[in-house]
Enzyme design. Structure first.
Site, PDB file in Angstrom:
ATOM      1  N   ARG A  97     -17.958  22.355  18.518  1.00 47.81           N
ATOM      2  CA  ARG A  97     -17.361  22.495  17.358  1.00 47.81           C
ATOM      3  C   ARG A  97     -16.611  24.255  16.193  1.00 47.81           C
ATOM      4  NH1 ARG A  97     -12.992  21.304  18.924  1.00 47.81           N
ATOM      5  NH2 ARG A  97     -13.952  19.954  19.289  1.00 47.81           N
ATOM      6  N   LYS A 134       1.536  37.332   6.827  1.00 43.47           N
ATOM      7  CA  LYS A 134       0.963  35.635   6.992  1.00 43.47           C
ATOM      8  C   LYS A 134       0.310  34.670   7.695  1.00 43.47           C
ATOM      9  CE  LYS A 134       6.384  35.555   6.031  1.00 43.47           C
ATOM     10  NZ  LYS A 134       7.548  35.577   6.559  1.00 43.47           N
ATOM     11  N   LYS A 166      10.437  45.828   0.020  1.00 44.01           N
ATOM     12  CA  LYS A 166      10.696  44.369   0.304  1.00 44.01           C
ATOM     13  C   LYS A 166      12.284  44.523  -0.690  1.00 44.01           C
ATOM     14  CE  LYS A 166       9.608  41.181   3.164  1.00 44.01           C
ATOM     15  NZ  LYS A 166       9.706  40.845   3.730  1.00 44.01           N
ATOM     16  N   GLU A 196      13.190  46.924   3.151  1.00 47.39           N
ATOM     17  CA  GLU A 196      14.151  46.017   4.179  1.00 47.39           C
ATOM     18  C   GLU A 196      15.317  46.253   3.477  1.00 47.39           C
ATOM     19  OE1 GLU A 196      11.995  41.756   4.185  1.00 47.39           O
ATOM     20  OE2 GLU A 196      13.366  41.957   1.765  1.00 47.39           O
ATOM     21  N   ASP A 217      16.674  42.985   7.889  1.00 50.83           N
ATOM     22  CA  ASP A 217      16.300  41.028   7.985  1.00 50.83           C
ATOM     23  C   ASP A 217      17.297  40.160   8.379  1.00 50.83           C
ATOM     24  OD1 ASP A 217      14.910  39.538   7.042  1.00 50.83           O
ATOM     25  OD2 ASP A 217      15.862  39.378   5.450  1.00 50.83           O
TER      26      ASP A 217
END
Length: 286
Positions: A97, A134, A166, A196, A217
């Site tokens: 597994r 992410k 950002k 950004e 963006d």
């Protein structure tokens, strides 16, 4: 026996511990310790393979051997056997597994990445596919390797290997231009500065301040095409936000240099891989 990077070895430790901290009650109750067997790894769907090294290491850690007949990045048709593990049947079942969890998850990332990279290249453009941060906590190294196996390119690995200004940096600095100017004054010469922006006014401000890369963006296709025209090669452009497989050819047609997709790692669906054992009875002396 190949030893993987320490971070990956620790991840294998955690994975095996959560599955085996109480042992394997079923195998211990049903299988003779001397019984040996062989298991075949089988692709149950079309996929791009990834995670082979870590799967091999899982089997090795429990005393079995594993040989892969395919490499990360290989495209496999449904029904293709691509590896085999041998050892005590108890060991094979104890490793099964955990090895499959790594293979299925990472091959899912590679498979989705390959689909998206192919979609970008379908119109003959030069746009390259990037991942993001992410990622599953603890899995970043492996997931970014899977992105490369699928034909993508890694963006920053961590916060320290690139400057990406950002929206919250912009808000804290009072504007994208000011944020870029501060970064330009303080950053090391080898670090690229990416900023950004959400509109064409922000693009002009970032370019005037000397950004090396501008992240567009959540812009629509027409606005991205206009951004490419206005930039005219003064900086590289990365498109991000609301990217889907169906949209990628249109985005590539705008002429942006990169498309980044968090979905490559945060939304990839695990592929279907099986491990099928044939047991061999233990040899007995006459």
């Amino acid at each position: 026996m190949a030893v993987l990077p320490a971070q990956v070895e620790r991840l294998i430790d955690l994975a095996l511990d959560e599955d085996l901290f109480l042992g394997d009650a079923t195998s211990e109750a049903t299988l003779d310790p001397s019984e040996e067997g062989e298991g075949i790894l089988l692709a149950k769907q079309e996929l791009v393979l990834a995670g082979t090294e870590v799967a091999v290491r899982v089997f090795e850690r429990l005393g079995a051997t594993c040989r892969m007949e395919a490499r990360d990045g290989d495209r496999l048709a449904r029904g293709t056997p691509f590896g085999a593990a041998r050892g005590s049947t108890r060991s094979l079942l104890a490793a099964e597994r955990t090895a499959l969890n790594f293979l299925q998850r990472l091959s899912g990332v590679a498979t989705l990445t390959r689909r998206c990279a192919d979609a970008l290249s379908s119109c003959g453009g030069r746009t390259r596919l990037l991942d993001t941060r992410k990622t599953t906590p603890g899995w970043r190294r492996l997931e970014k390797e899977a992105v490369r196996a699928g034909g993508g390119v890694n963006h920053r690995f961590a916060l320290g290997d690139g400057i990406l200004i950002k929206d919250n940096h912009v808000a804290a600095c009072g504007g994208v231009g000011e944020a870029v100017r501060r970064a330009r004054a303080r950053a090391g010469a080898m670090l690229k500065i990416e900023a950004e922006v959400v509109d064409l006014a922000g693009l002009e401000e970032a370019l005037a301040a000397g950004a090396d890369i501008v992240l567009l963006d959540n812009m629509d296709d027409a606005t991205m095409a206009e951004a490419v025209r206005r930039t005219a090669g003064r900086a590289r452009l990365e498109a991000s936000g609301n990217m889907t497989l169906e949209r990628l050819p249109r985005v590539a047609a705008t002429g942006v240099d990169f498309v980044s997709m968090g979905a490559l790692t945060h939304s990839a669906v695990a592929v279907d891989i099986s491990f099928e054992i044939s047991a061999r009875a233990p040899q007995r002396d006459d």
